[in-house]
Design an enzyme around this catalytic site. Sequence first.
Site, PDB file in Angstrom:
ATOM      1  CG  ASP A 132      -2.646  -0.563   1.300  1.00  0.00           C
ATOM      2  OD1 ASP A 132      -2.733  -0.329  -0.188  1.00  0.00           O
ATOM      3  OD2 ASP A 132      -3.008  -0.686   2.162  1.00  0.00           O
TER       4      ASP A 132
HETATM    5  C1  GLC Z   1      -0.871   2.573   5.907  1.00  0.00           C
HETATM    6  C2  GLC Z   1       0.375   1.211   6.802  1.00  0.00           C
HETATM    7  C3  GLC Z   1      -0.286  -0.226   5.848  1.00  0.00           C
HETATM    8  C4  GLC Z   1      -1.348  -0.195   5.491  1.00  0.00           C
HETATM    9  C5  GLC Z   1      -2.423   1.333   4.732  1.00  0.00           C
HETATM   10  C6  GLC Z   1      -3.500   0.847   4.246  1.00  0.00           C
HETATM   11  O1  GLC Z   1       0.034   2.424   4.978  1.00  0.00           O
HETATM   12  O2  GLC Z   1       1.176   1.878   6.770  1.00  0.00           O
HETATM   13  O3  GLC Z   1       0.249  -1.050   5.967  1.00  0.00           O
HETATM   14  O4  GLC Z   1      -1.598  -0.521   4.588  1.00  0.00           O
HETATM   15  O5  GLC Z   1      -1.999   1.798   5.951  1.00  0.00           O
HETATM   16  O6  GLC Z   1      -4.399   1.894   4.966  1.00  0.00           O
HETATM   17  C1  GLC Z   2      -1.231  -4.109   5.085  1.00  0.00           C
HETATM   18  C2  GLC Z   2      -2.595  -4.121   4.848  1.00  0.00           C
HETATM   19  C3  GLC Z   2      -2.753  -4.695   3.641  1.00  0.00           C
HETATM   20  C4  GLC Z   2      -1.554  -4.222   2.877  1.00  0.00           C
HETATM   21  C5  GLC Z   2      -0.207  -3.993   3.684  1.00  0.00           C
HETATM   22  C6  GLC Z   2       1.166  -3.835   3.377  1.00  0.00           C
HETATM   23  O1  GLC Z   2      -1.967  -4.950   6.224  1.00  0.00           O
HETATM   24  O2  GLC Z   2      -3.928  -3.735   5.419  1.00  0.00           O
HETATM   25  O3  GLC Z   2      -3.765  -3.915   2.321  1.00  0.00           O
HETATM   26  O4  GLC Z   2      -1.238  -5.305   1.146  1.00  0.00           O
HETATM   27  O5  GLC Z   2      -0.053  -3.529   4.693  1.00  0.00           O
HETATM   28  O6  GLC Z   2       1.014  -2.346   2.938  1.00  0.00           O
END
Ligand code: GLC
Ligand code: GLC
Length: 812
Positions: A483
């Site tokens: 993300d």
């Molecule tokens: C933030 C977190 C990440 C997550 C994302 C989703 O970026 O660091 O882990 O997946 O939020 O909203």
């Molecule tokens: C968080 C989010 C997931 C994403 C991950 C890496 O775990 O829930 O959707 O893939 O972060 O960013």
Amino acid sequence: MKFGYFDDEAREYVITEPKTPYPWINYLGNEEFFGLVSNTAGGYCFYKDAKFRRLTRYRFNNVPMDVGGRYYYIKDGDTVWNPGWKPTQTDLDKYECRHGLSYSKFIGEKDGVSSELTCFVPKGTNAEVHKLAIENVSDVQKSLKLFSFIEWCLWNGMSDMENFQRNLSCGEVEIEDSVIYHKTEYKERRDHFAFFSVNAPINGFDTDRENFIGLYNGFENPQVVEAGMPRNSVAHGWSPIASHYIEVDLAPGEKRELVFILGYIENAQEEKWESKGVINKTKAKAMIANFDTTEKVDAALAEIATDWKRLLGVYQVSTGDEKIDRMVNIWNPYQCMVTFNMSRSASFFESGIGRGMGFRDSNQDLIGFVHQVPERARQRIIDIASTQFEDGSAYHQYQPLTKRGNADIGGDFNDDPLWLILSVSAYIKETGDWSILDESVPYDNDASKATDLFGHLTRSFNFTVNNLGPHGLPLIGRADWNDCLNLNCFSSDPNESFQTTNNKMGRTAESLMIAGQFVLYGREYVELCKRRGVDTAEAEKQIDAMIEAVKNYGWDGDWFLRAYDYYGKPVGSKENEEAQIFIESQGFCTMAEIGKEEGLCEKALDSVAERLACEHGIVLNNPAFTKYVIEYGEISTYPAGYKENAGIFCHNNPWVIIGETKLGRGDKALDYWKRIAPAFREEKSELHKMEPYVYSQMIAGKDAFKPGEAKNSWLTGTAAWNWAAISQDILGIKPGYDGLIIDPCVPKDWNKYKVTREYRGAIYNITIKNPSGVCKGVSSLAVNGEPVQGNVVPIQAADSVNEVDVVLGGKS
Ligand code: GLC
Ligand code: GLC
């Protein structure tokens, strides 16, 4: 250092020191009513949705931490203590918190009085039941004063902590017999109320927080408890609470058991009232009557234990290593079920307010629980697919109450569609239920635009085909699985969300992770097509083209590139100053075995070992970012070693582990798994900080200030992926379309282990022997004494019990 121990027999983690390095929590409930409970009885409960139907208050990020919970104050002379130690923190002569499967028990003892508090949510019931046993273990008479305490949340978890100008005037309660009812907003639009009852006469009560605690006291020293005298307060606005006061006189050796119920009731509009302003309590009384004796409570608790025994019975291993066995047999499947229930909404790191169900998260979570609750998995797949767009793309999240896509976040995370192929194929392999592919499923919840589910998979596959970039690799969109790799978002405004800002959305930034994903799940799609008699020539051509594109443009010499950025420059290359290598593309391209014959997979994983692996797990990228790179987005905002910037993001470690098993390197695969598996980190709990019985999302990486320190326990895709890695790829018992595939990849020095697997209604007792000390390769297979060619156990008759003998010995 440890703060407790595993009791494998009881399937509990027993915490013996209340001052754990962080609250160590558990979950109550598996249907519609849920509670989160810490090892000192902190936490809260809610009905279905932690934002919109929150029953009790909890204070996140407070000082001291973990404030708000189910508190029972026992006043014995001048000493006041709690069975769960908090909030008084009075030193106990004995303290134990036993977190079990869907229940938690607190055992406290002080000055010859012992107490045992058991909390759980009975099946089919929207309530937490708290059974409290108090026993006089001294040889003198005890006159104890007991005060229960919970604080109501005014239903909406968000407005409850921000809209004080309204909230503080709204609170309403009723008190009848030993039951305190919370009816804020019931007279207008709400058709629900909550209650807190006890199955004994009370000697008083309080329902107003200021009266009970006092404006200048805290949860640790409520003025009513200090005075030993309730005020019988009736809340009008401010902060309504519920506290029962009960005098408990105990002769030496005498024990008293009380049952408290914290329940939720809905009434139809025309049945809301008993008389003007008085709520209709019929349903509440019926619920209370269901648990008015300890025998009834114990029976309800036993029912939950029976359910768990059945659920866990689907896969049981005995390897001789108790840590492996307890992860596989108890805690990993338990965490998968909690993740299924909660998605990413409610934990001690997720406030229950911010996030709906993720499209990608929910599809991946499914591989962790489909073997336990296949019918619920089927429904989940339909719900998820119903939010997909007609072009195959997807809303990134949907709301569990409405099951509709969340327009505030939108879509354009280009990995999302492909995860649907993973979940659907996992479901069919587990159940053999091909009919799911024929289900009519809408697009964007619009039934007029429905196709069968198979049509959704076709569109998932084609979405990638229709969205390729300059190198023939998949466009990344806002981000792929990571993300925080936001290649189309150039953000310089601290108030912008990296996930929803795409001010530079172009058609150049490409993802090697999605490329691997496309090859892996594309092949799965082709397999489904073949079995449906659908022509696969075009799809196979696309997959082959992707493999070529990866080999031609995605290989950096010693590892797979991670991406191409907005300007078409490589990401995750030796050419880069920082972040020269990333984990995700190594994991996905090796799981997809791209370039395996040419040695690319082996080389990539050797690079992982050299550059990314450390004693606590495998970091996401290396070297860590030390400066903000506007072209890359959120990933470079985290301090080095944390989260997506070179943290050990445990979710993606199993991709490498599974990649290692594709190469047949069983020693390496298990070694990596042990580095992150919580039971193996128990001895360093003071460093790891999080619960030793569940995975955390992240462990700080080698570049961090404090390597090895975990965060974000419980709700993470780590649970499902590690389940897949250990149970299917290492231990090697894998559901397939035609039967159970036996394909272990274990350390060379393992000589024997056993797995019992329930599969499509039959039981398989599988014994795996490894006389010649190999990692991988089945040399013989026999089912009920009959030799079978290959390594697939054909499906046996329902209800049959089968002996499966496997000998390893192929290539090592
Ligand atoms: C933030 C977190 C990440 C997550 C994302 C989703 O970026 O660091 O882990 O997946 O939020 O909203
Ligand atoms: C968080 C989010 C997931 C994403 C991950 C890496 O775990 O829930 O959707 O893939 O972060 O960013």
